[in-house]
Design a protein around this motif. Structure first.
Motif, short mmCIF file in Angstrom:
data_model
loop_
_atom_site.label_atom_id
_atom_site.label_comp_id
_atom_site.label_asym_id
_atom_site.label_seq_id
_atom_site.Cartn_x
_atom_site.Cartn_y
_atom_site.Cartn_z
N TYR A 129 0.88 -1.16 0.00
CA TYR A 129 0.00 0.00 0.00
C TYR A 129 0.92 1.22 0.00
O TYR A 129 1.75 1.36 0.90
N ALA A 130 0.79 2.06 -1.02
CA ALA A 130 1.76 3.16 -1.17
C ALA A 130 1.13 4.39 -1.76
O ALA A 130 0.11 4.33 -2.44
N VAL A 131 1.78 5.53 -1.51
CA VAL A 131 1.30 6.82 -1.99
C VAL A 131 1.58 6.96 -3.49
O VAL A 131 0.91 7.69 -4.20
N CYS A 178 8.02 6.72 -7.75
CA CYS A 178 8.79 7.43 -6.72
C CYS A 178 10.25 7.48 -7.12
O CYS A 178 10.91 8.52 -7.02
N ALA A 182 12.25 2.50 1.10
CA ALA A 182 12.19 3.79 1.79
C ALA A 182 10.75 4.21 2.11
O ALA A 182 10.49 4.83 3.14
N MET A 183 9.82 3.87 1.22
CA MET A 183 8.44 4.33 1.42
C MET A 183 7.66 3.50 2.43
O MET A 183 6.55 3.84 2.80
N LYS A 184 8.23 2.37 2.85
CA LYS A 184 7.57 1.50 3.84
C LYS A 184 6.17 1.10 3.37
O LYS A 184 5.16 1.56 3.91
N LEU A 200 3.62 -1.20 7.52
CA LEU A 200 2.43 -0.36 7.72
C LEU A 200 1.73 -0.69 9.03
O LEU A 200 1.09 0.16 9.64
#
Lengths: 279, 268
Positions: free
Chosen positions: B174-176, B182, B199-201, B207
């Motif tokens: 699940y990511a922005v 990115c 890096a975005m976890k 999460l």
């Protein structure tokens, strides 16, 4: 060709250096405008009506009656929930540089103030702060502003200027879309006005959240407004997009904004709209 | 499970996108009885990338809504690879409001690369469609259980992803923004996607630690695609557990808990 062009651009720069203090060259139509005229026309090109981006404080000065603004959430500042670094280094180091340069602590300034004598709650995003990106602090300030508007029964007005959610805060940024919309939904339920003004640019996660759930949607002329990036769409559909695609005028044609309002008429326009609120 | 813990975020991205991973149609066939699909947004059209309808999961009558990916290229052309259009988000909202009227919970299944980035989607207000869902889901007066089963792609996922409980399959993400997206912006190199993913976890485990996810649904060793039956059983059991718990709350408590939960997200 590339070499030829770049040389030409350099030449132009050299030629204008001496007149830089006197002239403003319109970024859109390249017309030379006296800087004093440019400023007097609140950074709108008198030739082509291009609306240059404003800082948050420039906008607040334009919208709020002198001496009546009281800032909210002054302690909210950029944080680093993911301990994020990219190719250029640490997110917080980058944020620190931007904070110093802009004098801001996050990508929005919120507060309450009088607009033609009516007390409102105002949020103004600043594109110069990491592209006006929506992050934890931004979301918190908007939610707090909405809660403040709800508690004091005052209209909320938000000026958006943002490329979208801030990647450096990952999912936490994404969730600010839900957080801000949840806070604003309370205003809808309580019958408190919420006016969204979309300025250049209002895209991505900001257009897909609080900017698009207003009672009234106002856009500044020629502002870029849309969900996905132009290049992403062109890559997806493998065709060139129309020139006016994702402009304020395009959104108006497609029924997603109530009005395109020129900068110098903005304050009175908002004031008139709020005047219809019977409370 | 212990073996899966050694996977990198980028490994998990590959599993989440595996073509044999259970899709919405598998969950509908496997854990739902009496699925009645409901079509159209009553505004413009019927999106095949987001589908929904009445369904029974265990003893629970629910409104099921989810992203529909295809098993074949041809199916994916129809469902647009699970990328929702404005019509899909508006259909989802219509069905959620129907669920509210019928007083049945909403269960959403998330598996999308993102909302469709296309000319028609922009012309018909992709941003507005998603935004309105976020606002309306925040105070919908029935329970909402969200299950991320594969790819949770940004606003396209969140547009049906605001809920009381967020569940993620062990190898879902699940990511922005996609790791590739990115990487191409912040690293100026799409090939750095593995670094961006880390890096975005974006994994379920990361999460959960951030407090965004309430529970991780375990997958069979090797990933959900290796054993659909076991995966489906785990998903059904977990959904039923939360539906039962949420069903005990009063409407006002349910909605105020949801509001507080979203207000608390962020560090500043």
């Amino acid at each position: 060709m590339g070499w030829f062009n770049s040389k030409k651009e350099k030449d132009v720069q050299v030629a204008t250096v001496t007149t830089e203090e006197l002239w403003q060259i319109c970024p859109s139509c390249k017309a030379h405008i006296y800087k004093t005229d440019w400023e007097a026309n609140i950074k709108v090109c008198p030739n082509c009506n291009y609306h240059q981006r404003l800082t948050a404080w420039e906008r607040i000065d334009l919208m709020i009656d002198k001496g009546t603004f009281r800032e909210l959430s002054t302690s909210v500042s950029t944080s680093d929930p993911l301990d994020f670094s990219d190719a250029k280094g640490k997110y917080l180091d980058k944020a620190a540089i931007v904070k110093k340069k802009t004098g801001l602590k996050e990508s929005i300034v919120t507060g309450s103030g009088n607009l033609n004598g009516t007390r409102i709650v105002l949020g103004v995003m600043d594109f110069s702060f990491l592209g006006g990106s929506l992050a934890s602090g931004t979301g918190e300030k908007i939610a707090h502003a909405a809660n403040h508007a709800l508690y004091h029964k005052r209209p909320l007005v938000i000026f958006s200027a943002s490329g979208g959610a801030r990647m450096h805060e990952g999912i936490i940024s994404l969730m600010q879309m839900a957080k801000t919309c949840a806070a604003i939904e309370k205003l809808h339920k309580a019958g408190i006005p919420y006016i969204s003004v979309m300025t250049d640019p209002t895209t991505g996660g900001v257009s897909a959240s609080f900017a698009m759930v207003g009672d009234i949607h106002i856009a500044e002329p020629k502002a870029l407004i849309g969900f996905a990036g132009r290049r992403v769409i062109e890559n997806t559909i493998k065709q060139k997009l129309p020139d006016d695609f994702q402009t304020a005028e395009y959104l108006d044609d497609h029924g997603f904004v109530d009005a395109i309002v020129k900068r110098k008429e903005m304050k009175n326009y908002i004031s008139s709209v709020i005047g219809y609120w019977n409370h | 499970m212990s073996e899966n813990k050694k996977l990198t975020a980028w490994d998990v991205v590959q599993i989440a996108r595996d073509k044999n991973r259970p899709l919405l149609c598998d969950y509908i066939d496997g854990i739902c009885t009496n699925f009645i699909e409901l079509h159209g947004d009553r505004r413009f059209g019927d999106d095949k990338g987001i589908i929904g309808g009445f369904a029974t999961i265990g003893d629970n009558k629910v409104m099921l809504i989810g992203h529909q990916k295809g098993k074949t290229f041809e199916e994916n052309l129809v469902s647009n690879f699970g990328m929702g259009s404005p019509e899909g988000y508006r259909k989802a909202l219509r069905l959620m409001q129907l669920a509210e009227k019928y007083k049945i919970p909403v269960v959403t299944f998330i598996d999308t690369p993102g909302a469709y980035p296309g000319l028609e989607a922009e012309a018909r207000g992709q941003a507005e469609a998603i935004a309105l869902n976020l606002a309306k889901m925040s105070d919908l007066e029935v329970p909402i259980v969200v299950v991320v089963t594969g790819e949770g792609g940004s606003g396209g996922a969140l547009g049906i992803g605001v809920g009381d409980v967020i569940l993620m399959l062990e190898n879902s993400t699940y990511a922005v923004i996609s790791p590739e997206g990115c990487a191409s912006i912040l690293w100026r190199d799409g090939a750095k996607a593995p670094e961006a993913a880390e890096a975005m976890k974006i994994t379920a485990g990361a999460l959960k630690e951030l407090g965004i996810v309430d529970e991780i649904i375990p997958e069979p060793k090797g990933g959900a695609h290796t054993n659909h039956t076991e995966t489906l059983a785990n998903v059904e059991k977990t959904i039923c557990k939360y539906l039962s718990a949420l069903g005990k709350l009063s409407t006002s408590k349910l909605v105020s808990n949801r509001f507080k939960k979203y207000m608390a997200i962020g560090k500043f």
